[in-house]
Design an enzyme around this catalytic site. Structure first.
Site, mmCIF file in Angstrom:
data_model
loop_
_atom_site.group_PDB
_atom_site.id
_atom_site.type_symbol
_atom_site.label_atom_id
_atom_site.label_comp_id
_atom_site.label_asym_id
_atom_site.label_seq_id
_atom_site.Cartn_x
_atom_site.Cartn_y
_atom_site.Cartn_z
ATOM 1 N N GLY C 54 61.499 -9.800 131.981
ATOM 2 C CA GLY C 54 61.293 -10.234 133.349
ATOM 3 C C GLY C 54 59.951 -10.921 133.512
ATOM 4 O O GLY C 54 58.998 -10.629 132.785
ATOM 5 N N SER C 55 59.858 -11.841 134.478
ATOM 6 C CA SER C 55 58.568 -12.461 134.788
ATOM 7 C C SER C 55 57.736 -11.497 135.633
ATOM 8 O O SER C 55 58.199 -10.437 136.025
ATOM 9 C CB SER C 55 58.783 -13.771 135.538
ATOM 10 O OG SER C 55 59.365 -14.726 134.675
ATOM 11 N N GLY C 56 56.505 -11.893 135.910
ATOM 12 C CA GLY C 56 55.630 -11.052 136.709
ATOM 13 C C GLY C 56 54.638 -10.254 135.875
ATOM 14 O O GLY C 56 53.831 -9.511 136.415
ATOM 15 N N HIS C 57 54.719 -10.407 134.541
ATOM 16 C CA HIS C 57 53.805 -9.699 133.648
ATOM 17 C C HIS C 57 52.840 -10.656 132.977
ATOM 18 O O HIS C 57 52.207 -10.306 131.992
ATOM 19 C CB HIS C 57 54.587 -8.964 132.556
ATOM 20 C CG HIS C 57 55.651 -8.066 133.083
ATOM 21 N ND1 HIS C 57 55.377 -7.047 133.946
ATOM 22 C CD2 HIS C 57 57.000 -8.063 132.888
ATOM 23 C CE1 HIS C 57 56.515 -6.424 134.260
ATOM 24 N NE2 HIS C 57 57.511 -7.030 133.648
ATOM 25 N N LYS C 105 60.953 -5.231 124.747
ATOM 26 C CA LYS C 105 60.409 -4.038 125.393
ATOM 27 C C LYS C 105 61.568 -3.099 125.757
ATOM 28 O O LYS C 105 62.633 -3.549 126.167
ATOM 29 C CB LYS C 105 59.616 -4.430 126.645
ATOM 30 C CG LYS C 105 58.478 -5.412 126.339
ATOM 31 C CD LYS C 105 57.475 -5.550 127.454
ATOM 32 C CE LYS C 105 58.021 -6.182 128.725
ATOM 33 N NZ LYS C 105 58.667 -7.521 128.532
ATOM 34 N N ASP C 110 66.576 -5.350 129.123
ATOM 35 C CA ASP C 110 66.105 -6.185 128.027
ATOM 36 C C ASP C 110 66.892 -5.903 126.759
ATOM 37 O O ASP C 110 67.307 -6.826 126.045
ATOM 38 C CB ASP C 110 64.608 -5.940 127.781
ATOM 39 C CG ASP C 110 63.761 -6.420 128.945
ATOM 40 O OD1 ASP C 110 63.150 -7.483 128.828
ATOM 41 O OD2 ASP C 110 63.749 -5.746 129.997
ATOM 42 N N HIS C 219 56.660 -2.296 136.140
ATOM 43 C CA HIS C 219 57.483 -2.898 137.195
ATOM 44 C C HIS C 219 57.301 -2.140 138.485
ATOM 45 O O HIS C 219 58.141 -2.185 139.366
ATOM 46 C CB HIS C 219 58.964 -2.857 136.825
ATOM 47 C CG HIS C 219 59.252 -3.447 135.503
ATOM 48 N ND1 HIS C 219 59.178 -2.719 134.349
ATOM 49 C CD2 HIS C 219 59.584 -4.714 135.146
ATOM 50 C CE1 HIS C 219 59.468 -3.513 133.324
ATOM 51 N NE2 HIS C 219 59.717 -4.715 133.778
#
Ligand SMILES: Nc1ncnc2c1ncn2[C@@H]1O[C@H](COP(=O)(O)OP(=O)(O)O)[C@@H](O)[C@H]1O
Ligand SMILES: Nc1ncnc2c1ncn2[C@@H]1O[C@H](COP(=O)(O)OP(=O)(O)O)[C@@H](O)[C@H]1O
Ligand SMILES: [Mg+2]
Ligand SMILES: [Mg+2]
Ligand SMILES: [Mg+2]
Ligand SMILES: [Mg+2]
Lengths: 217, 333, 333, 217
Positions: C54-57, C105, C110, C219
């Site tokens: 996921g994006s945001g990391h 991860k 994932d 998250h």
């Protein structure tokens, strides 16, 4: 009834006290139109001054105490107020020289030199919404009181009262120096933190004079 | 106030201990007075470069100490200029005999304290020159203000002047290149949220849930105007307009585009901003030939961004590309 | 919600356009499907390394694409695993004939999506191996959970496995080194504030003004326990204890210490944390020989930090030191 | 009265509709014990499904539509629910094969295969606080209803009702799979978002059946 070293050190101690008590108020004023550190800056400086004050030699004169405050503030406060207020004390110390007792004329000279020191470093003019707006009316009021033949305590009280009014009078102003100048019109309605702290410093001088009159040799 | 700190009074002292522990391969830290110097200071025959200012803008300045950039950084208390003593000590520590440049952001406190330190250094026969950084177009540079503020453009001055000093330029030449970068860079920022100075414990200002501050300073000083939140692209357009107006950036120019996070902004947002800024410059025929995106000149946890545009020429490009090895900026070695 | 975005639906699409504009010297971006590959992909004869999630990391994973690290990164929507299609496309794009490693991860989404992509790649005769990263000691690794999460240790796996691939190790060897790093690294995090996912528009959880979440996930998943705010040193001690218990770190060990910001934490705080962590390790006779401090594996604007300790040996140290040239991690070139 | 392609596409359209309407609710449930994207994930997926649904050939059978949903969800949803729900449709499509009309037994086979697909991918058991806790009671209730000789619409209504109860019954559970498993005891009191969305999907199937009964050839 002139003022000597007891008055001087009492003034300094009272200033430290009052700055510490008003730390949050000065921080708040500075948060509104600056960066929120003015109270913290001065408190750090005067706390350092207090720690050094006991080291003054027993035969110290007012000028020695003022010089100690100057160098301590310059090397512990930082920000704009450190060099400005530090220079005020430095020039005040020079103005009173080795004089052990300060009469009315000497007090006016002290205040005038202090104010001129701030102007020398900061290049502010009256009405720029800076500490000068407390100092300049204070200098003028002290000179008038002295010309009227008032006592030392009365001269300092006149200076303090004028400084307080000057500080209050910064509220409607737009700032032209320091951080508040970035705000333009939005500085209107806020009191300048440096003018406010200057009025506290000068009120401490008057209070010390009222209290110690008679104690100095 | 929620912060990962112990006593607010010890924030800077403890952070520099951590900085030394993390980057002892690059820097040495003096703790009393506090300053950070590159490990091999003084570099004999090289112009020394010192910068500094209030803490809370990290990685500025400590993160830029090292080969090819600063010789020393002097961190004051949070958002408060350091006093002359540590500036003087740092100046002496990096004096390699070729003189020392002070890079000073244009704030009354920084200017006055660096000025005093420079006087004291001169008294000890160290040649010191100062360059005042004032890249922030949010502030009108007029007789009626303290002048423009030094903001994110500072990192570009430090990198490029550092490269000039590293290649052996003399003090005049290093001063000249620093002044050139300052003359050719313009910055404008926006804040979405305020920051909280540890000793104040309260937000530096209050913004409603749908308000942003255009032209914010890096100490939470209010900016030009407070407006309603807009889409990122509209905000970018607002930030770029005064930058492009101010300097005669022209079609055909090569520029470096810096999108700088204020500390609390997620990286995705920086790239969304970068995308639009690059697009606008391209529309104007301005070519972005060098880029920098990240948190370089911050305001604690403030959410927001600044955009800087630096007009490049061959010399500045070459100096930008030169190797640098600091905690926060590194390439070529 | 205040964010520098346009439409929440376009956050990732627009950010990768900006990423490409900023780092076009290092990466190439595919926009449909979205993935980021190093500019010289595929590198013939080299094991390809793909990661994603996921994006945001950010900078994870796109910021780690380049020489000596990842060959490709596949960003999903914010906090949502990408689907198999872009993973497959990225896998094909970096296949230099020596096989491809997926660094995944450990989250159900994932794992499942990478698994499907690996099956599809195998059907096209690309040899794919997966290493699942699960360094988060906040989660008990038992039959009763989805297993430990992959958090900041991921960046260490990506760097070290990337160096192994770059020096020419074959797929078995690269898998072995990635598994070794995962086996030797442990992480634990804390959140002071939540993050706000753009499409959700609300904080991922609510913390009172004096509460922190120990063992937070990346998250905004709640962690081990919610406690009252404590001084930084006490928090660091709480984070380190389960790390040191879990792996038999012993007096005399050399370790890499990573202090990772969650995105919204000022850098001074990271160094205050680093200081205490280094102190505690020193007290236990553990030597910090390599360090990393900054925002590497983030949760949007979350304020907080994670501490990772990786037990080093000569091989891992050498691979750590090897040159790397990515947007977010760079040295040696 | 068996169910054909009209029912199938109506079910899919109703699902897209209801997922979109409950998007925020599902996001909120997932914020509480997950990462706050479940509603967004499914909405993205079913929006993509809707866009493709018109491309179905006119002679399509239920299995074709289910397969289209499967591949579209797998390639647009991501996260845990994408592969899981996608696999459910994939296995359901395989179970009904090329059959143009689904009777009660076929519907039970469809639901059973869907559930088994989720278990195959996710390895969850009943009581783990996942979507399985909606699907398993639904499968059981549909089988019982079919054994009792109920109509197709009644079978699906029984499944939907059981799924709704199953979703509600996840509230007191501790999770053992998915993100909520990280919370331990703290997941208690919160409904599993995947179980909730599964109950919406199954209710849409029942509603479509109630509505289209008679329309299919
Ligand atoms: N050029 C100047 N001349 C006189 N006073 C000034 C000048 N600039 C700033 N000041 C005073 O300094 C005060 C701010 O001091 P302080 O907050 O301690 O420093 P800083 O602005 O560096 O944070 C202002 O309120 C103003 O009174
Ligand atoms: N192993 C599993 N088996 C069955 N269902 C699962 C499993 N893991 C997660 N789920 C379901 O997936 C749902 C979460 O989906 P979603 O939020 O879209 O994905 P993510 O957890 O990747 O963010 C959970 O509520 C749960 O019902
Ligand atoms: Mg201030
Ligand atoms: Mg200040
Ligand atoms: Mg998710
Ligand atoms: Mg989710």
């Amino acid at each position: 009834m002139s003022l000597g070293i007891t008055w001087t050190t009492d003034w300094i101690r009272r200033t430290a006290q009052v700055v510490s008590e008003h730390r949050v108020e000065l921080v708040t004023l500075d948060r509104e139109i600056g960066d929120g550190d003015h109270g913290e800056n001065l408190d750090r400086g005067y706390t350092a001054v207090l720690a050094k004050l006991d080291d003054l030699p027993t035969d110290a004169v007012p000028g020695d105490a003022l010089k100690l405050v100057a160098t301590t503030l310059i090397s512990t406060v930082g920000g704009a107020s450190g060099p400005l207020v530090g220079t005020a004390y430095l020039k005040a110390a020079a103005a009173v020289g080795k004089e052990p007792e300060l009469d009315g004329a000497a007090l006016v000279a002290l205040l005038t030199a202090a104010r001129d020191g701030i102007v020398l470093r900061g290049k502010a003019e009256p009405g720029d919404k800076t500490m000068i707006d407390a100092w300049t009316p204070a200098v003028d009021a002290s000179a008038a009181a002295q010309a009227d033949g008032k006592s030392e305590a009365e001269i300092l009280d006149a200076a303090a009262t004028a400084a307080e009014q000057g500080a209050k009078a910064t509220e409607p102003l737009v700032a032209r120096k320091g951080r508040a100048s970035y705000l333009g019109e939005r500085a209107i309605g806020h009191r300048d933190p440096g003018a406010q702290s200057s009025s506290l410093i000068l009120r401490a001088a008057a209070d010390a004079a009222a209290d110690v009159v008679g104690k100095d040799a | 106030m929620k912060k990962l700190i112990n006593d607010p009074k010890n924030v800077v002292d403890e952070a520099v201990v951590g900085f030394e522990a993390a980057h002892g391969d690059i820097v040495t830290v003096s703790h009393d007075p506090i300053y950070i110097v590159r490990k091999d200071a003084p570099v004999s025959g090289k112009v020394g470069i010192v910068s500094g200012g209030g803490s809370g803008h990290e990685p500025l300045h400590g993160g830029f100490v090292g080969f090819g950039m600063l010789d020393a950084a002097v961190p004051g208390p949070v958002f408060t200029s350091p006093t002359p003593d540590p500036i003087l000590a740092a100046t002496k520590a990096v004096d390699g005999g070729a003189g020392v440049l002070h890079i000073v952001k244009n704030y009354t406190g920084d200017v006055l304290n660096f000025e005093t330190a420079a006087d004291l250094a001169a008294a000890e026969d160290i040649e010191v020159r100062s360059v005042i950084i004032d890249d922030d177009v949010a502030v009108k540079d007029s007789l009626y203000t303290a002048g423009r503020r030094g903001v994110a453009g500072t990192v570009l001055v430090e990198k490029i002047a550092g490269a000039a000093a590293e290649r052996g330029d003399d003090l005049d030449a290093v001063v000249a290149v620093a002044e050139k970068v300052n003359a050719q860079v313009r910055t404008m920022g926006v804040a979405l949220t305020p920051c909280v100075v540890p000793h104040a414990g309260e937000p530096s200002f209050v913004l409603a849930d749908d308000e942003i501050e255009i032209g914010i300073g890096i100490h939470g000083e209010p900016g030009r105007e407070r407006i309603k939140l807009e889409p990122a692209d509209a905000i970018v357009d607002r930030l770029l307009a005064p930058i492009l107006e101010d300097l005669p950036f022209a079609s055909g120019d090569d520029v470096l585009l810096l999108v700088n996070g204020m500390g609390g902004t997620p990286q995705v947002e920086l790239y969304i901003v970068f995308r639009r800024a690059a697009e606008v410059l391209a529309e104007k025929g301005i070519t972005v030939t060098r880029t920098l995106v990240g948190n370089f000149v911050t305001s604690l946890e403030m959410q927001g961004v600044s955009i800087s545009v630096l007009k490049l020429d061959d010399e500045l490009t070459e100096l930008w590309d030169a190797p640098v090895q600091t905690a926060a900026l590194r390439w070529g070695r």
